[in-house]
Design a protein around this motif. Sequence first.
Motif, short mmCIF file in Angstrom:
data_model
loop_
_atom_site.label_atom_id
_atom_site.label_comp_id
_atom_site.label_asym_id
_atom_site.label_seq_id
_atom_site.Cartn_x
_atom_site.Cartn_y
_atom_site.Cartn_z
N MET A 13 1.05 10.71 1.46
CA MET A 13 2.45 10.73 1.02
C MET A 13 3.38 10.82 2.22
SD MET A 13 4.57 10.47 -1.41
CE MET A 13 3.41 10.59 -2.77
N ALA A 14 3.05 11.71 3.17
CA ALA A 14 3.87 11.84 4.37
C ALA A 14 3.92 10.52 5.14
CB ALA A 14 3.31 12.95 5.26
N MET A 15 2.77 9.88 5.27
CA MET A 15 2.71 8.59 5.97
C MET A 15 3.54 7.54 5.25
SD MET A 15 -1.36 8.47 6.96
CE MET A 15 -1.26 6.75 7.50
N SER A 16 3.51 7.54 3.94
CA SER A 16 4.26 6.54 3.18
C SER A 16 5.77 6.71 3.38
CB SER A 16 3.91 6.61 1.69
OG SER A 16 4.55 7.69 1.04
N ARG A 17 6.23 7.95 3.43
CA ARG A 17 7.66 8.19 3.60
C ARG A 17 8.14 7.79 5.00
NH1 ARG A 17 9.62 7.57 -0.77
NH2 ARG A 17 11.43 8.94 -0.54
N VAL A 45 0.83 -1.21 0.00
CA VAL A 45 0.00 0.00 0.00
C VAL A 45 0.86 1.26 0.00
CG1 VAL A 45 -1.61 1.39 1.37
CG2 VAL A 45 -2.02 -1.06 1.07
N PHE A 46 1.81 1.34 0.93
CA PHE A 46 2.60 2.56 1.07
C PHE A 46 3.66 2.68 -0.03
CE2 PHE A 46 0.95 2.43 5.49
CZ PHE A 46 0.36 3.69 5.48
N THR A 47 4.11 1.56 -0.57
CA THR A 47 5.00 1.62 -1.72
C THR A 47 4.26 2.20 -2.93
OG1 THR A 47 6.32 -0.26 -0.96
CG2 THR A 47 6.45 0.28 -3.29
N SER A 48 3.00 1.80 -3.10
CA SER A 48 2.19 2.32 -4.21
C SER A 48 1.92 3.81 -4.04
CB SER A 48 0.87 1.56 -4.29
OG SER A 48 1.09 0.18 -4.52
N ILE A 49 1.66 4.22 -2.82
CA ILE A 49 1.39 5.64 -2.55
C ILE A 49 2.62 6.49 -2.85
CG2 ILE A 49 0.91 7.34 -0.74
CD1 ILE A 49 -0.90 5.20 0.56
N HIS A 96 12.27 8.96 5.79
CA HIS A 96 12.15 10.34 6.29
C HIS A 96 11.65 10.31 7.72
CE1 HIS A 96 13.07 12.83 2.83
NE2 HIS A 96 12.27 12.09 2.07
N THR A 97 11.94 11.38 8.46
CA THR A 97 11.39 11.55 9.80
C THR A 97 10.14 12.42 9.73
OG1 THR A 97 12.63 13.58 10.27
CG2 THR A 97 13.72 11.47 10.76
#
Length: 295
Positions: free
Chosen positions: A132-136, A22-26, A142-143
């Motif tokens: 996007m922020a959650m995915s990073r 999911v987060f890789t796709s985002i 990222h922090t």
Amino acid sequence: MEYLLEMLKWIQSIRNPVLDQVFTSITVLGEDYFAIAVLCLILWCVNKKSGYVIGFAYLTSWIFNFSLKEAFKIPRPFVLDKSIIPIRPETATGYSFPSGHTQGISALSTAAASAFRRKWIYAAGIILVILMAMSRLYLGVHTLLDVAIGAVAGFAWVYAANFVFSYAERTNRKALLLILFIPMLLGMIFVRTNDYYKIAGTFSSFIIGYLLDSRYIHYEAKGLIWQQVIKFILGMTVLIALKIIVKEVLGETLTSDYIRYLIIGFWITVAAPLLFNKMFAAKPYDAADKVNSQI
């Protein structure tokens, strides 16, 4: 900084294959294919002026982002703490602060919302920035500080970029935008990364294409639905082909990346509009059209 890294370790502890996918796709939405597709759709098929306004804000936001990264030189979290295992680290080149993916999607969303002023675009933009922020964070690249400042920087930068672009349009001093080549070229001296050179190449052809269109091409995005579908599919097919072929021919160096994206930018702003004008027999541009396009 320690608590920011601890937060990533906790997120890492709850990873699973489903969330990984999911987060890789985002996170892919923060990369060049998505932004280029959105900009081409708007520029070719919706509203040319809005496409240039959005593109200007988006591209200069990336240049601003790379400048901030180079100024602060904050390493990636997985560099600071080896126990943090990144997912898809190839999307995490260079320094960490602020998040380029988050800033980019923030700038793109804000610029689109500002140009079209639709509630659903505002809502979609907010959701995209949060995701996007959650995915990073989830991917461990990222922090929280990186993504928070990236989101704010993207939002704020759009208004600065819109002011500059609006001034150039309003005063009919569009050539003044060429002054921005100076800081961009300075960046090419100090920011020696492939991503920066790609943005620099795109920005170079974007501005030159904008000036050429204003003076000679006078492309209009109007058309029947079937025409718009053909334009977008054909335009993106050629664009992707150029991206692949030029990469195969020139390889991957800083110079070749600049040239590759310079060519892609010229296709988007010059060659494709000229082709579409020919294909669909665009009527000659006259004074009445000029007045209507400025309303």
